[in-house]
Write a protein that holds these residues in place. Structure first.
Motif, PDB file in Angstrom:
ATOM      1  N   UNK A 104       0.837  -1.114  -0.170  1.00 17.63           N
ATOM      2  CA  UNK A 104       0.144  -0.099   0.083  1.00 17.63           C
ATOM      3  C   UNK A 104       0.698   1.173   0.010  1.00 17.63           C
ATOM      4  N   UNK A 105       1.883   1.200   0.613  1.00 20.97           N
ATOM      5  CA  UNK A 105       2.949   2.376   0.695  1.00 20.97           C
ATOM      6  C   UNK A 105       3.308   2.642  -0.679  1.00 20.97           C
ATOM      7  N   UNK A 106       3.863   1.483  -1.283  1.00 14.98           N
ATOM      8  CA  UNK A 106       4.376   1.850  -2.667  1.00 14.98           C
ATOM      9  C   UNK A 106       3.514   2.233  -3.684  1.00 14.98           C
ATOM     10  N   UNK A 107       2.308   1.766  -3.631  1.00 15.19           N
ATOM     11  CA  UNK A 107       1.224   2.148  -4.632  1.00 15.19           C
ATOM     12  C   UNK A 107       0.897   3.562  -4.294  1.00 15.19           C
ATOM     13  N   UNK A 108       0.779   4.145  -2.934  1.00 16.23           N
ATOM     14  CA  UNK A 108       0.448   5.443  -2.926  1.00 16.23           C
ATOM     15  C   UNK A 108       1.509   6.532  -3.134  1.00 16.23           C
ATOM     16  N   UNK A 109       2.836   5.851  -3.251  1.00 20.96           N
ATOM     17  CA  UNK A 109       3.943   6.609  -3.738  1.00 20.96           C
ATOM     18  C   UNK A 109       4.023   6.727  -5.375  1.00 20.96           C
ATOM     19  N   UNK A 110       3.384   5.721  -5.736  1.00 22.75           N
ATOM     20  CA  UNK A 110       3.570   5.748  -7.423  1.00 22.75           C
ATOM     21  C   UNK A 110       2.224   6.508  -7.853  1.00 22.75           C
ATOM     22  N   UNK A 111       1.190   6.938  -7.136  1.00 19.26           N
ATOM     23  CA  UNK A 111       0.484   7.599  -7.469  1.00 19.26           C
ATOM     24  C   UNK A 111       0.685   9.237  -7.686  1.00 19.26           C
ATOM     25  N   UNK A 112       2.023   9.630  -7.035  1.00 19.03           N
ATOM     26  CA  UNK A 112       2.450  10.877  -7.151  1.00 19.03           C
ATOM     27  C   UNK A 112       2.927  11.254  -8.666  1.00 19.03           C
ATOM     28  N   UNK A 113       2.792  12.572  -9.055  1.00 21.45           N
ATOM     29  CA  UNK A 113       3.401  12.850 -10.136  1.00 21.45           C
ATOM     30  C   UNK A 113       4.939  12.973 -10.168  1.00 21.45           C
ATOM     31  N   UNK A 114       5.322  12.632 -11.153  1.00 19.65           N
ATOM     32  CA  UNK A 114       6.935  12.413 -11.348  1.00 19.65           C
ATOM     33  C   UNK A 114       7.583  11.216 -10.911  1.00 19.65           C
ATOM     34  N   UNK A 115       6.787  10.238 -10.218  1.00 20.95           N
ATOM     35  CA  UNK A 115       7.289   8.948  -9.805  1.00 20.95           C
ATOM     36  C   UNK A 115       6.853   7.848 -10.807  1.00 20.95           C
ATOM     37  N   UNK A 116       7.695   7.038 -11.251  1.00 20.45           N
ATOM     38  CA  UNK A 116       7.760   5.788 -11.829  1.00 20.45           C
ATOM     39  C   UNK A 116       8.219   4.604 -11.349  1.00 20.45           C
ATOM     40  N   UNK A 147      13.142  11.872  -8.853  1.00 21.48           N
ATOM     41  CA  UNK A 147      14.287  12.593  -8.228  1.00 21.48           C
ATOM     42  C   UNK A 147      14.246  12.926  -6.811  1.00 21.48           C
ATOM     43  N   UNK A 148      15.766  13.143  -6.355  1.00 18.26           N
ATOM     44  CA  UNK A 148      16.153  13.561  -5.224  1.00 18.26           C
ATOM     45  C   UNK A 148      15.194  14.239  -4.357  1.00 18.26           C
ATOM     46  N   UNK A 149      14.797  15.499  -5.210  1.00 20.16           N
ATOM     47  CA  UNK A 149      13.564  16.337  -4.606  1.00 20.16           C
ATOM     48  C   UNK A 149      12.542  15.589  -4.105  1.00 20.16           C
ATOM     49  N   UNK A 150      11.738  14.866  -5.148  1.00 23.41           N
ATOM     50  CA  UNK A 150      10.698  14.190  -4.845  1.00 23.41           C
ATOM     51  C   UNK A 150      10.876  13.126  -3.710  1.00 23.41           C
ATOM     52  N   UNK A 151      11.819  12.775  -3.836  1.00 23.85           N
ATOM     53  CA  UNK A 151      12.191  11.797  -2.743  1.00 23.85           C
ATOM     54  C   UNK A 151      12.103  12.430  -1.198  1.00 23.85           C
ATOM     55  N   UNK A 154      10.369  14.907  -0.493  1.00 24.09           N
ATOM     56  CA  UNK A 154       8.815  15.314  -0.033  1.00 24.09           C
ATOM     57  C   UNK A 154       8.368  14.003   0.313  1.00 24.09           C
ATOM     58  N   UNK A 155       8.479  12.870  -0.181  1.00 23.25           N
ATOM     59  CA  UNK A 155       7.809  11.539   0.211  1.00 23.25           C
ATOM     60  C   UNK A 155       8.228  11.028   1.395  1.00 23.25           C
ATOM     61  N   UNK A 156       9.773  11.310   1.881  1.00 25.95           N
ATOM     62  CA  UNK A 156      10.093  10.846   3.110  1.00 25.95           C
ATOM     63  C   UNK A 156       9.481  11.886   4.361  1.00 25.95           C
ATOM     64  N   UNK A 157       9.402  13.125   3.877  1.00 25.76           N
ATOM     65  CA  UNK A 157       8.790  13.966   4.863  1.00 25.76           C
ATOM     66  C   UNK A 157       7.312  13.529   5.206  1.00 25.76           C
ATOM     67  N   UNK A 158       6.710  12.823   4.220  1.00 25.21           N
ATOM     68  CA  UNK A 158       4.865  12.515   4.710  1.00 25.21           C
ATOM     69  C   UNK A 158       5.266  11.254   5.228  1.00 25.21           C
ATOM     70  N   UNK A 159       6.118  10.344   4.683  1.00 27.68           N
ATOM     71  CA  UNK A 159       6.063   8.810   4.934  1.00 27.68           C
ATOM     72  C   UNK A 159       7.390   8.608   5.321  1.00 27.68           C
ATOM     73  N   UNK A 160       7.897   8.667   6.490  1.00 25.73           N
ATOM     74  CA  UNK A 160       9.436   8.156   6.734  1.00 25.73           C
ATOM     75  C   UNK A 160       9.888   6.842   6.565  1.00 25.73           C
ATOM     76  N   UNK A 161       8.786   5.887   6.591  1.00 21.76           N
ATOM     77  CA  UNK A 161       8.884   4.496   6.581  1.00 21.76           C
ATOM     78  C   UNK A 161       9.438   4.323   4.864  1.00 21.76           C
ATOM     79  N   UNK A 162       9.291   5.404   4.079  1.00 17.33           N
ATOM     80  CA  UNK A 162       9.398   5.128   2.447  1.00 17.33           C
ATOM     81  C   UNK A 162      10.938   5.187   2.266  1.00 17.33           C
TER      82      UNK A 162
END
Length: 321
Positions: A71-83, A94-98, A100-108
């Motif tokens: 579920x975590x990975x599926x939610x990450x893949x719904x973001x723009x700029x993520x493949x 990109x490192x910038x999007x990562x 942002x992802x880690x700020x919201x979900x540290x476990x990612x």
């Protein structure tokens, strides 16, 4: 207190395969696995991986963790700029999007450099409706995937041609890979599918033809038969494709498990131990207890020779504590 479970990839793949095999209404409801289902899952897993020695609680906890990771990975893949990198089974961005992802979900954070090869397999298991019935057992004692209702299309399968001749040819190469058992299962699956397709749809209320109503002409009936035949061929193709894909994954997993067992066997560890003259007889004897764990064997043989002795001494000291 049970030891912490060490889930290497072969154990995770084995667990997901068993979850697939038992994924039917007899063992699982939309709210989770039944008691009988968990009992069978644990029995099947420990039968195929006796060296793991996992308890029911450990298997249940890891099944829950796999669903959380999915579920975590599926939610990450719904973001723009993520493949999703299919070949590497990893998230690409990109490192910038990562950040942002880690700020919201540290476990990612761990998936910034870690692969997750079970994504597609879990997607079929978690996103598809639960099939009706109970799984079958083949002559070798292996579970066969429950026969799917034709009203449910397997997810992630590309529809094939509706031509019956082409369908038979397209499934032949993969059927040969499964051997004679695969051919028998394929016949069983096709016969069952044809039987299901011949049944009237639930809720249908066929109206009897009145005496005063003229019978339909053969020119009207023939096109309808052709349409039904094409739909039937396409449905059979999709069900056979889903079944064959599952059996091929199961066969590859068994083959890989066999190779892993030979590569990291106890006899190979003992043979490597003979060359380590700096070890005492006590450590050599106690090393046999360390090598009972498949993960320990893999770690020991993966180290370069000069580090094996240090690692083995540490593991033996843990046994003595």
């Amino acid at each position: 207190m049970a030891n912490r479970a060490r889930w290497v990839m072969k154990y995770e793949k084995g667990l997901v395969d068993i979850l697939h095999e038992n994924n039917n209404s007899h063992y699982r409801t939309p709210h989770g696995w039944k008691t009988e289902g968990w009992r069978k899952i644990v029995r099947d897993f420990n039968h195929r991986h006796p060296d793991a020695g996992f308890t029911k609680v450990q298997i249940q906890e890891h099944e829950t963790q796999l669903k959380k990771d999915y579920k975590l990975i599926k939610s990450i893949l719904q973001r723009d700029g993520v493949s999703w990198d299919q070949s590497a089974s990893m998230i690409r961005t990109t490192d910038e999007i990562w950040d942002e992802i880690i700020d919201v979900s540290p476990k990612a954070r761990k998936y910034q450099s870690k692969s997750f090869p079970l994504l597609q397999t879990l997607e079929i298991f978690l996103e598809r409706d639960i099939p009706e019935g109970v799984g079958n057992i083949d002559e070798e004692g292996n579970d066969i995937i429950p026969l799917l209702s034709m009203s449910r299309r397997p997810s992630g399968i590309v529809p094939g041609s509706t031509d019956e001749g082409e369908n038979n040819i397209s499934t032949l190469p993969r059927t040969l890979e499964l051997g004679s058992q695969g051919l028998d299962d394929l016949d069983l699956l096709q016969n069952h599918t044809e039987e299901v397709l011949e049944r009237p749809q639930p809720g249908a209320d066929p109206k009897p033809q009145r005496a005063e109503e003229p019978a339909q002409s053969s020119s009207c009936i023939e096109p309808q038969k052709d349409k039904r035949k094409k739909r039937k061929a396409a449905d059979i193709q999709q069900t056979m494709e889903a079944y064959l894909d599952f059996r091929m994954r199961q066969a590859r997993t068994k083959e890989q498990t066999k190779k892993d067992g030979e590569q990291f066997s106890i006899s190979r560890c003992i043979k490597a131990l003979h060359a380590m003259t700096e070890l005492s007889d006590q450590i050599r004897v106690l090393a046999a207890d360390v090598f009972k764990d498949a993960v320990n064997r893999e770690i020991f043989l993966s180290y370069e020779p000069r580090l094996r002795a240090l690692w083995l001494k540490r593991e033996v000291n843990r046994l003595l504590c």
